[in-house]
Design a protein around this motif. Structure first.
Motif, mmCIF file in Angstrom:
data_model
loop_
_atom_site.group_PDB
_atom_site.id
_atom_site.type_symbol
_atom_site.label_atom_id
_atom_site.label_comp_id
_atom_site.label_asym_id
_atom_site.label_seq_id
_atom_site.Cartn_x
_atom_site.Cartn_y
_atom_site.Cartn_z
ATOM 1 N N GLY A 1 87.630 8.480 47.985
ATOM 2 C CA GLY A 1 86.381 7.825 47.606
ATOM 3 C C GLY A 1 85.762 8.353 46.334
ATOM 4 O O GLY A 1 84.845 7.724 45.793
ATOM 5 N N ARG B 1 83.544 6.207 43.530
ATOM 6 C CA ARG B 1 82.165 6.618 43.262
ATOM 7 C C ARG B 1 81.941 6.846 41.770
ATOM 8 O O ARG B 1 80.918 6.432 41.199
ATOM 9 C CB ARG B 1 81.856 7.888 44.052
ATOM 10 C CG ARG B 1 80.375 8.280 44.021
ATOM 11 C CD ARG B 1 80.062 9.343 45.061
ATOM 12 N NE ARG B 1 80.770 10.598 44.788
ATOM 13 C CZ ARG B 1 81.783 11.050 45.480
ATOM 14 N NH1 ARG B 1 82.264 10.338 46.490
ATOM 15 N NH2 ARG B 1 82.353 12.216 45.176
ATOM 16 N N VAL C 1 76.412 5.487 45.964
ATOM 17 C CA VAL C 1 76.162 5.990 47.313
ATOM 18 C C VAL C 1 76.849 5.130 48.359
ATOM 19 O O VAL C 1 77.399 5.628 49.348
ATOM 20 C CB VAL C 1 74.636 6.037 47.583
ATOM 21 C CG1 VAL C 1 74.352 6.529 49.000
ATOM 22 C CG2 VAL C 1 73.944 6.919 46.556
ATOM 23 N N LEU C 2 76.840 3.808 48.134
ATOM 24 C CA LEU C 2 77.349 2.882 49.149
ATOM 25 C C LEU C 2 78.824 2.553 48.989
ATOM 26 O O LEU C 2 79.404 1.922 49.872
ATOM 27 C CB LEU C 2 76.540 1.576 49.095
ATOM 28 C CG LEU C 2 75.039 1.698 49.373
ATOM 29 C CD1 LEU C 2 74.366 0.333 49.231
ATOM 30 C CD2 LEU C 2 74.791 2.267 50.760
ATOM 31 N N ARG D 1 81.576 4.081 49.318
ATOM 32 C CA ARG D 1 82.515 4.540 50.351
ATOM 33 C C ARG D 1 82.161 4.043 51.742
ATOM 34 O O ARG D 1 82.947 4.214 52.669
ATOM 35 C CB ARG D 1 82.546 6.072 50.369
ATOM 36 C CG ARG D 1 83.111 6.707 49.117
ATOM 37 C CD ARG D 1 83.142 8.212 49.261
ATOM 38 N NE ARG D 1 81.800 8.769 49.402
ATOM 39 C CZ ARG D 1 81.553 10.051 49.697
ATOM 40 N NH1 ARG D 1 82.567 10.883 49.888
ATOM 41 N NH2 ARG D 1 80.322 10.491 49.797
ATOM 42 N N ARG D 2 80.976 3.453 51.911
ATOM 43 C CA ARG D 2 80.489 3.141 53.255
ATOM 44 C C ARG D 2 80.617 1.672 53.629
ATOM 45 O O ARG D 2 80.480 1.325 54.804
ATOM 46 C CB ARG D 2 79.026 3.571 53.366
ATOM 47 C CG ARG D 2 78.808 5.048 53.063
ATOM 48 C CD ARG D 2 77.343 5.425 53.156
ATOM 49 N NE ARG D 2 77.139 6.835 52.810
ATOM 50 C CZ ARG D 2 75.956 7.439 52.814
ATOM 51 N NH1 ARG D 2 74.868 6.761 53.132
ATOM 52 N NH2 ARG D 2 75.864 8.711 52.489
ATOM 53 N N LEU D 3 80.830 0.803 52.658
ATOM 54 C CA LEU D 3 80.893 -0.633 52.933
ATOM 55 C C LEU D 3 82.345 -1.109 52.917
ATOM 56 O O LEU D 3 83.148 -0.624 52.122
ATOM 57 C CB LEU D 3 80.090 -1.397 51.870
ATOM 58 C CG LEU D 3 78.588 -1.073 51.817
ATOM 59 C CD1 LEU D 3 77.942 -1.802 50.639
ATOM 60 C CD2 LEU D 3 77.896 -1.468 53.119
ATOM 61 N N THR E 1 82.593 -6.751 51.124
ATOM 62 C CA THR E 1 81.519 -6.498 50.161
ATOM 63 C C THR E 1 81.746 -7.268 48.870
ATOM 64 O O THR E 1 80.808 -7.858 48.304
ATOM 65 C CB THR E 1 81.425 -4.996 49.863
ATOM 66 O OG1 THR E 1 81.208 -4.287 51.085
ATOM 67 C CG2 THR E 1 80.286 -4.701 48.908
ATOM 68 N N ARG F 1 87.104 0.282 44.570
ATOM 69 C CA ARG F 1 87.569 1.062 45.717
ATOM 70 C C ARG F 1 88.905 0.537 46.224
ATOM 71 O O ARG F 1 89.810 1.312 46.563
ATOM 72 C CB ARG F 1 86.525 1.027 46.826
ATOM 73 C CG ARG F 1 86.907 1.889 48.022
ATOM 74 C CD ARG F 1 85.906 1.776 49.141
ATOM 75 N NE ARG F 1 86.380 2.463 50.331
ATOM 76 C CZ ARG F 1 85.857 2.289 51.527
ATOM 77 N NH1 ARG F 1 84.838 1.458 51.705
ATOM 78 N NH2 ARG F 1 86.340 2.939 52.572
#
Length: 410
Positions: free
Chosen positions: A133, A137, A271-272, A274-276, A281, A326
């Motif tokens: 990630g 980022r 910030v997001l 790696r999380r979505l 997305t 990503r």
């Protein structure tokens, strides 16, 4: 410590070079018009820039695999600087003509077709040792540096033109490119291909990358549709403003809102990222932007409303771009990674060029409002069809039929 230093240099290079490009975007049409006296020449540089990009799948295949170090990228930027110097040097020594404008566009377009994807690939390679990630980022931070220039450069360029005319900005962009090249010379890290001894002759064709990575193919298709439809926003709002006796106001409100929204999204993207879920997305970003296009024709009575609607679309785009980065950084490495970044840039940016080329005729034939509606609907359809939802529904349907089979036979 060395990795962070190299990352900082590359992010700063992005900001410096894009500040120069954004400033010149304001000045160059004025210079072309003043020097040639003809309005049609104002688009020559932009049109010529698109030619190397659209043909890069053929001529750049081997070259892009050699751009695995900072000095190699610095050399590409140096070539771009030579292209940037064509017009100010011609203006200082004589008269700028169409040939100078075309030459500047072809040289800088060739450099841009190589440097953009190569910088993203090298930045990804540098960040790989920092963990899963990290590359996505840092690419999100790079996108933020790019989008910051969209907000800062145009007003500074307007002030500079008022103070001393447009010509100094052309020299300033060349200087910014030269500074960026000097900075890249100090990057010590080496890309994956060079480190592993991967030969340039093994460079994969762009179509092979799309064949081998279905999810990357899906986001590339969505980006192509979105790039093709982009003219509906820029040209559409400009023409819609003229049709409603408010020339310049609608596009100014739309671009201001879009820029502010995209900057807000870019601040959250690191910030997001790696999380979505990446594919969902990316698809959602294009769906939201498409919905923005559909809503704009109904919001023309209020400039603040146009700004707010455009900001929604602008907010979604950096998150979608972070998702695409990503996907590419986690699914590809080495030569395939550089090819993936190249094909993504080729399809999206090439589609933008084609859309702008034919967009005026389309709007002239059917009107700005209907063009925005159709373009928005097309982006929504692309996001729905290429996103993960239809694929999941088809998979569930097949699983359901398979589970029913034994019961029907028993």
């Amino acid at each position: 410590m060395g990795i962070r230093r190299d990352v900082t240099i590359m992010l700063t290079t992005t900001f410096v070079t894009w500040m120069g490009q954004r400033a010149t975007a304001v000045a160059l049409p004025l210079v072309a018009l003043a020097e040639t006296g003809s309005a049609w020449t104002t688009g020559l540089v932009g049109g010529a820039i698109g030619v190397p990009l659209l043909t890069s799948a053929w001529w750049a295949r081997g070259l892009r695999q050699r751009l695995t170090t900072g000095p190699a990228l610095a050399g590409v930027l140096a070539v771009g600087v030579l292209g940037l110097l064509v017009i100010p040097v011609a203006a200082a020594t004589g008269t700028v003509g169409p040939l100078h404008l075309v030459a500047a566009g072809l040289i800088t377009g060739s450099a841009n077709a190589l440097s953009g994807p190569a910088q993203r690939a090298l930045l990804s390679d540098i960040c790989d040792p920092l963990g899963s990630g990290a590359a996505a980022r840092m690419l999100a931070w790079q996108d933020l540096a790019h989008r910051s220039s969209m907000i800062i450069a145009p007003p500074l360029a307007g002030w500079a033109i008022t103070a001393s005319g447009p010509f100094p900005l052309l020299w300033a962009e060349a200087a910014a490119g030269a500074v960026g090249a000097l900075m890249l010379l100090t990057v010590r890290a080496t890309g994956t291909a060079a480190a592993s001894g991967e030969p340039a002759a093994q460079a994969p064709a762009l179509r092979h990358v799309l064949t081998e990575h279905p999810d990357i193919r899906r986001v590339v298709i969505m980006g192509g549709v979105g790039g093709l439809a982009w003219f509906a926003f820029t040209l559409g709002l400009a023409i819609l403003g003229a049709e409603t006796t408010r020339p310049g106001l609608l596009i100014s409100a739309g671009m201001t809102g879009y820029g502010a929204g995209s900057l807000a999204g870019a601040l959250l993207a690191p910030v997001l990222a790696r999380r979505l879920p990446p594919l969902a997305t990316a698809a959602t970003g294009w769906i939201v932007l498409g919905a923005t296009f559909v809503m704009l024709p109904t919001a023309t009575s209020s400039l603040p409303t146009i700004g707010v609607v455009a900001a929604l679309g602008g907010f979604s785009m950096p998150l979608g771009i972070a998702a695409v980065n990503r996907l590419i950084t986690t699914r590809t490495h080495g030569a395939h990674r550089r090819a993936a970044f190249a094909v993504e840039a080729l399809v999206h940016d090439g589609a933008v060029s084609v859309g702008l080329l034919v967009g005026g005729s389309i709007i002239g034939a059917v009107g700005a409002g209907p063009t925005l509606l159709v373009a928005g609907a097309g982006q929504i359809a692309a996001g729905l069809l290429a996103g993960p939802w239809l694929r999941a529904a088809l998979r569930d349907g097949r699983c359901g039929r398979a589970s029913e089979g034994p019961r029907l036979r028993s």
